[in-house]
Design a protein around this motif. Structure first.
Motif, PDB file in Angstrom:
ATOM      1  N   ASP A  22       7.311   5.511  -6.493  1.00  0.00           N
ATOM      2  CA  ASP A  22       6.924   6.388  -5.374  1.00  0.00           C
ATOM      3  C   ASP A  22       5.614   7.127  -5.631  1.00  0.00           C
ATOM      4  OD1 ASP A  22       8.265   7.775  -7.396  1.00  0.00           O
ATOM      5  OD2 ASP A  22       8.918   9.370  -6.044  1.00  0.00           O
ATOM      6  N   LYS A  23       5.162   7.186  -6.888  1.00  0.00           N
ATOM      7  CA  LYS A  23       3.924   7.894  -7.218  1.00  0.00           C
ATOM      8  C   LYS A  23       2.737   6.933  -7.375  1.00  0.00           C
ATOM      9  CE  LYS A  23       5.443  12.278  -8.388  1.00  0.00           C
ATOM     10  NZ  LYS A  23       6.834  12.136  -8.386  1.00  0.00           N
ATOM     11  N   ASN A  24       2.998   5.626  -7.248  1.00  0.00           N
ATOM     12  CA  ASN A  24       1.951   4.639  -7.494  1.00  0.00           C
ATOM     13  C   ASN A  24       1.097   4.419  -6.241  1.00  0.00           C
ATOM     14  OD1 ASN A  24       0.379   2.451  -8.110  1.00  0.00           O
ATOM     15  ND2 ASN A  24       2.042   1.162  -8.862  1.00  0.00           N
ATOM     16  N   PRO A  25      -0.190   4.883  -6.276  1.00  0.00           N
ATOM     17  CA  PRO A  25      -1.032   4.724  -5.083  1.00  0.00           C
ATOM     18  C   PRO A  25      -1.445   3.267  -4.822  1.00  0.00           C
ATOM     19  CG  PRO A  25      -2.326   5.609  -6.894  1.00  0.00           C
ATOM     20  CD  PRO A  25      -0.896   5.534  -7.362  1.00  0.00           C
ATOM     21  N   PHE A  26      -1.248   2.397  -5.796  1.00  0.00           N
ATOM     22  CA  PHE A  26      -1.682   1.003  -5.657  1.00  0.00           C
ATOM     23  C   PHE A  26      -0.547   0.072  -5.239  1.00  0.00           C
ATOM     24  CE2 PHE A  26      -4.457   3.031  -8.772  1.00  0.00           C
ATOM     25  CZ  PHE A  26      -5.675   2.900  -8.116  1.00  0.00           C
ATOM     26  N   LYS A  27       0.662   0.652  -5.075  1.00  0.00           N
ATOM     27  CA  LYS A  27       1.811  -0.162  -4.681  1.00  0.00           C
ATOM     28  C   LYS A  27       1.568  -0.762  -3.296  1.00  0.00           C
ATOM     29  CE  LYS A  27       6.792   0.053  -4.306  1.00  0.00           C
ATOM     30  NZ  LYS A  27       7.262   0.075  -2.928  1.00  0.00           N
ATOM     31  N   GLU A  28       1.902  -2.027  -3.157  1.00  0.00           N
ATOM     32  CA  GLU A  28       1.745  -2.719  -1.857  1.00  0.00           C
ATOM     33  C   GLU A  28       2.569  -2.000  -0.808  1.00  0.00           C
ATOM     34  OE1 GLU A  28       0.327  -5.892  -0.940  1.00  0.00           O
ATOM     35  OE2 GLU A  28      -0.739  -5.980  -2.857  1.00  0.00           O
ATOM     36  N   LYS A  29       1.970  -1.764   0.357  1.00  0.00           N
ATOM     37  CA  LYS A  29       2.716  -1.169   1.481  1.00  0.00           C
ATOM     38  C   LYS A  29       3.221  -2.341   2.323  1.00  0.00           C
ATOM     39  CE  LYS A  29       0.674   3.101   0.843  1.00  0.00           C
ATOM     40  NZ  LYS A  29       0.392   2.934  -0.568  1.00  0.00           N
ATOM     41  N   GLY A  30       4.507  -2.367   2.566  1.00  0.00           N
ATOM     42  CA  GLY A  30       5.075  -3.469   3.331  1.00  0.00           C
ATOM     43  C   GLY A  30       5.058  -4.739   2.515  1.00  0.00           C
ATOM     44  N   GLY A  31       4.988  -5.851   3.152  1.00  0.00           N
ATOM     45  CA  GLY A  31       4.995  -7.104   2.427  1.00  0.00           C
ATOM     46  C   GLY A  31       4.574  -8.224   3.330  1.00  0.00           C
ATOM     47  N   CYS A  32       4.854  -9.409   2.904  1.00  0.00           N
ATOM     48  CA  CYS A  32       4.449 -10.542   3.718  1.00  0.00           C
ATOM     49  C   CYS A  32       5.691 -11.389   3.961  1.00  0.00           C
ATOM     50  CB  CYS A  32       3.319 -11.247   3.001  1.00  0.00           C
ATOM     51  SG  CYS A  32       3.565 -12.927   2.579  1.00  0.00           S
ATOM     52  N   ILE A  33       5.836 -11.853   5.176  1.00  0.00           N
ATOM     53  CA  ILE A  33       7.005 -12.652   5.529  1.00  0.00           C
ATOM     54  C   ILE A  33       6.546 -14.059   5.877  1.00  0.00           C
ATOM     55  CG2 ILE A  33       8.903 -12.918   7.177  1.00  0.00           C
ATOM     56  CD1 ILE A  33       8.637  -9.771   7.501  1.00  0.00           C
ATOM     57  N   ILE A  34       7.124 -15.009   5.221  1.00  0.00           N
ATOM     58  CA  ILE A  34       6.789 -16.416   5.509  1.00  0.00           C
ATOM     59  C   ILE A  34       7.950 -16.971   6.322  1.00  0.00           C
ATOM     60  CG2 ILE A  34       6.349 -18.686   4.513  1.00  0.00           C
ATOM     61  CD1 ILE A  34       5.321 -17.152   2.007  1.00  0.00           C
ATOM     62  N   SER A  35       7.634 -17.521   7.528  1.00  0.00           N
ATOM     63  CA  SER A  35       8.730 -18.054   8.349  1.00  0.00           C
ATOM     64  C   SER A  35       8.494 -19.526   8.639  1.00  0.00           C
ATOM     65  CB  SER A  35       8.833 -17.269   9.660  1.00  0.00           C
ATOM     66  OG  SER A  35       7.580 -17.237  10.307  1.00  0.00           O
TER      67      SER A  35
END
Length: 71
Positions: A58-71
């Motif tokens: 929760d403190k990591n500013p570089f963490k990916e926001k959201g993600g990617c969905i492959i359909s």
């Protein structure tokens, strides 16, 4: 200032001389003494070191926001 590749040899030598004049004023100490002090300092700070301890998600500013969905 100019980039190093645009400088004449004389200008480069003057720059190096200025740097050496600064460095010669540095206080010198034996590595056997400073190495021990450095090791003690590093060990005393290890508990706070994010490289050793990791960063909470929760403190990591570089963490990916959201993600990617492959359909």
């Amino acid at each position: 200032g100019k980039m190093a590749q645009d400088m004449t040899e004389k200008e480069l030598l003057k720059m190096e001389l200025d740097q050496l004049k600064k460095e010669v004023k540095n206080e010198r100490q034996m590595v056997s003494k400073t190495g021990k002090e450095l090791k003690e300092y590093i060990e005393s700070m290890a508990g706070e070191d994010p490289l050793l301890k990791g960063v909470p998600e929760d403190k990591n500013p570089f963490k990916e926001k959201g993600g990617c969905i492959i359909s």
